[in-house]
Design a protein around this motif. Structure first.
Motif, PDB file in Angstrom:
ATOM      1  N   PHE A  87       0.833  -1.199   0.000  1.00 28.08           N
ATOM      2  CA  PHE A  87       0.000   0.000   0.000  1.00 28.08           C
ATOM      3  C   PHE A  87       0.872   1.255   0.000  1.00 28.08           C
ATOM      4  N   GLU A  88       1.852   1.269   0.866  1.00 27.73           N
ATOM      5  CA  GLU A  88       2.729   2.437   0.958  1.00 27.73           C
ATOM      6  C   GLU A  88       3.466   2.666  -0.361  1.00 27.73           C
ATOM      7  N   ALA A  89       3.946   1.605  -0.976  1.00 31.85           N
ATOM      8  CA  ALA A  89       4.681   1.740  -2.237  1.00 31.85           C
ATOM      9  C   ALA A  89       3.781   2.264  -3.347  1.00 31.85           C
ATOM     10  N   VAL A  90       2.536   1.796  -3.385  1.00 29.74           N
ATOM     11  CA  VAL A  90       1.594   2.253  -4.412  1.00 29.74           C
ATOM     12  C   VAL A  90       1.303   3.741  -4.249  1.00 29.74           C
ATOM     13  N   VAL A  91       1.066   4.172  -3.013  1.00 31.22           N
ATOM     14  CA  VAL A  91       0.787   5.587  -2.772  1.00 31.22           C
ATOM     15  C   VAL A  91       1.981   6.441  -3.182  1.00 31.22           C
ATOM     16  N   GLU A  92       3.170   6.003  -2.873  1.00 31.09           N
ATOM     17  CA  GLU A  92       4.357   6.771  -3.248  1.00 31.09           C
ATOM     18  C   GLU A  92       4.512   6.850  -4.766  1.00 31.09           C
ATOM     19  N   ARG A  93       4.198   5.762  -5.470  1.00 29.61           N
ATOM     20  CA  ARG A  93       4.262   5.807  -6.939  1.00 29.61           C
ATOM     21  C   ARG A  93       3.228   6.782  -7.497  1.00 29.61           C
ATOM     22  N   GLY A  94       2.055   6.790  -6.896  1.00 29.60           N
ATOM     23  CA  GLY A  94       1.026   7.722  -7.347  1.00 29.60           C
ATOM     24  C   GLY A  94       1.429   9.163  -7.133  1.00 29.60           C
ATOM     25  N   ILE A  95       2.007   9.452  -5.984  1.00 35.08           N
ATOM     26  CA  ILE A  95       2.474  10.814  -5.700  1.00 35.08           C
ATOM     27  C   ILE A  95       3.529  11.229  -6.714  1.00 35.08           C
ATOM     28  N   LEU A  96       4.443  10.332  -7.027  1.00 30.36           N
ATOM     29  CA  LEU A  96       5.491  10.637  -8.006  1.00 30.36           C
ATOM     30  C   LEU A  96       4.883  10.952  -9.371  1.00 30.36           C
ATOM     31  N   SER A  97       3.877  10.176  -9.776  1.00 34.47           N
ATOM     32  CA  SER A  97       3.221  10.433 -11.060  1.00 34.47           C
ATOM     33  C   SER A  97       2.566  11.807 -11.077  1.00 34.47           C
ATOM     34  N   ILE A  98       1.891  12.151  -9.990  1.00 36.45           N
ATOM     35  CA  ILE A  98       1.227  13.452  -9.902  1.00 36.45           C
ATOM     36  C   ILE A  98       2.255  14.577  -9.990  1.00 36.45           C
ATOM     37  N   GLU A  99       3.337  14.435  -9.266  1.00 37.66           N
ATOM     38  CA  GLU A  99       4.362  15.480  -9.265  1.00 37.66           C
ATOM     39  C   GLU A  99       5.052  15.590 -10.613  1.00 37.66           C
ATOM     40  N   ARG A 100       5.201  14.481 -11.319  1.00 42.14           N
ATOM     41  CA  ARG A 100       5.783  14.532 -12.662  1.00 42.14           C
ATOM     42  C   ARG A 100       4.903  15.319 -13.623  1.00 42.14           C
ATOM     43  N   HIS A 101       3.605  15.322 -13.356  1.00 43.82           N
ATOM     44  CA  HIS A 101       2.679  16.087 -14.182  1.00 43.82           C
ATOM     45  C   HIS A 101       2.573  17.539 -13.716  1.00 43.82           C
ATOM     46  N   LYS A 102       3.402  17.928 -12.747  1.00 44.40           N
ATOM     47  CA  LYS A 102       3.459  19.309 -12.237  1.00 44.40           C
ATOM     48  C   LYS A 102       2.168  19.730 -11.539  1.00 44.40           C
ATOM     49  N   SER A 103       1.431  18.757 -11.005  1.00 40.87           N
ATOM     50  CA  SER A 103       0.204  19.053 -10.271  1.00 40.87           C
ATOM     51  C   SER A 103       0.483  19.054  -8.779  1.00 40.87           C
ATOM     52  N   ASP A 104      -0.263  19.876  -8.052  1.00 45.46           N
ATOM     53  CA  ASP A 104      -0.254  19.789  -6.596  1.00 45.46           C
ATOM     54  C   ASP A 104      -0.980  18.513  -6.179  1.00 45.46           C
ATOM     55  N   VAL A 105      -0.677  18.025  -4.974  1.00 45.20           N
ATOM     56  CA  VAL A 105      -1.331  16.814  -4.494  1.00 45.20           C
ATOM     57  C   VAL A 105      -1.742  16.984  -3.047  1.00 45.20           C
ATOM     58  N   LEU A 106      -2.930  16.488  -2.744  1.00 48.63           N
ATOM     59  CA  LEU A 106      -3.451  16.470  -1.382  1.00 48.63           C
ATOM     60  C   LEU A 106      -4.090  15.105  -1.156  1.00 48.63           C
ATOM     61  N   LEU A 107      -3.583  14.362  -0.181  1.00 48.49           N
ATOM     62  CA  LEU A 107      -4.140  13.053   0.147  1.00 48.49           C
ATOM     63  C   LEU A 107      -5.323  13.205   1.082  1.00 48.49           C
ATOM     64  N   VAL A 108      -6.337  12.380   0.862  1.00 48.15           N
ATOM     65  CA  VAL A 108      -7.501  12.310   1.756  1.00 48.15           C
ATOM     66  C   VAL A 108      -7.502  10.908   2.363  1.00 48.15           C
ATOM     67  N   THR A 137       0.167   5.185   7.959  1.00 48.51           N
ATOM     68  CA  THR A 137       1.017   5.101   6.774  1.00 48.51           C
ATOM     69  C   THR A 137       0.881   6.347   5.917  1.00 48.51           C
ATOM     70  N   LEU A 138      -0.343   6.808   5.727  1.00 44.48           N
ATOM     71  CA  LEU A 138      -0.544   8.014   4.928  1.00 44.48           C
ATOM     72  C   LEU A 138       0.046   9.238   5.616  1.00 44.48           C
ATOM     73  N   GLU A 139      -0.056   9.303   6.925  1.00 45.03           N
ATOM     74  CA  GLU A 139       0.558  10.409   7.661  1.00 45.03           C
ATOM     75  C   GLU A 139       2.069  10.403   7.463  1.00 45.03           C
ATOM     76  N   ARG A 140       2.650   9.217   7.517  1.00 43.15           N
ATOM     77  CA  ARG A 140       4.101   9.095   7.367  1.00 43.15           C
ATOM     78  C   ARG A 140       4.538   9.466   5.945  1.00 43.15           C
ATOM     79  N   VAL A 141       3.786   8.996   4.948  1.00 47.84           N
ATOM     80  CA  VAL A 141       4.128   9.313   3.563  1.00 47.84           C
ATOM     81  C   VAL A 141       4.002  10.814   3.309  1.00 47.84           C
TER      82      VAL A 141
END
Length: 216
Positions: A109-130, A150-154
């Motif tokens: 789960f943690e690895a998937v969330v981190e990959r998603g964040i990286l994809s968002i940042e590569r697209h130059k978008s801001d990100v906010l996790l819920v 886990t989400l708090e830590r990420v």
């Protein structure tokens, strides 16, 4: 200067009164299961709440929620949505189904969330996790809370924003105002119109606080 929680692209576009495109992606809480209509789901309510808080703003919140998804399934859709919408801000509601699905490991789960964040940042978008919603009765509450943590830590590690539905709902449950039941649909899991409105208003308030920080 702010570190964690800076929505710089969103803040700049709001200041300039430029259109702001928000991608809301996730599972049933984003899709709006339990709401009386799509207009009562949190993304639609958030769009109205942000435009009220930022007079003259042109905010569009696109609802890309799909009920039942775990993080890895959402990740499969994410890049296509990023290419299609080119959002200024991505709201990724994630973790509830993963925490409830015993086949999803915490490291995965943690690895998937981190990959998603990286994809968002590569697209130059801001990100906010819920993060996950608070649920009164789960089979393994300790596991459920670990997914929240886990989400708090990420978020802390990646210096990104986090909106904690979990702590908001848990605080409401402990209050003397009727707990969370008035915010829930008859199934006791999904939110109703009042619940989605509550989330949208609190989330809009957090976004407002973030983007109006000095130095942004």
């Amino acid at each position: 200067m702010p570190t964690r929680g800076a929505l710089r692209r969103t803040a700049a576009r709001l200041r300039a009164k430029m259109p702001v495109h928000v991608l809301a992606i996730g599972s049933s809480s984003t899709q709006g299961i339990g709401a009386s209509s799509p207009a009562a789901a949190y993304p639609a309510r958030l769009e109205l709440a942000l435009e009220q808080r930022f007079p003259g703003a042109n905010v569009e919140v696109i609802n890309a929620g799909k009920a039942g998804e775990t993080a890895d399934r959402t990740l499969e859709r994410l890049n296509a949505e990023l290419d299609r919408i080119k959002p200024d801000l991505v709201l990724w509601q994630v973790g509830t189904n993963d925490a409830l699905n015993a086949s999803v490991s915490e490291p995965k789960f943690e690895a998937v969330v981190e990959r998603g964040i990286l994809s968002i940042e590569r697209h130059k978008s801001d990100v906010l996790l819920v993060d996950p919603q608070f649920i009164k009765k789960v089979v393994d509450p300790a596991r459920y809370e670990r997914f929240v943590q886990t989400l708090e830590r990420v978020a802390e590690k990646e210096h990104i924003c986090l909106f904690s539905r979990y702590h908001l709902m848990k605080t409401l449950e402990a209050s003397a105002d009727g707990g969370v039941e008035p915010l829930l649909a008859p199934d006791g899991l999904h939110m109703n119109d009042a619940g989605y409105a509550c989330i949208a208003e609190r989330l809009a308030g957090q976004i407002q606080n973030i983007v109006t920080q000095p130095g942004l």
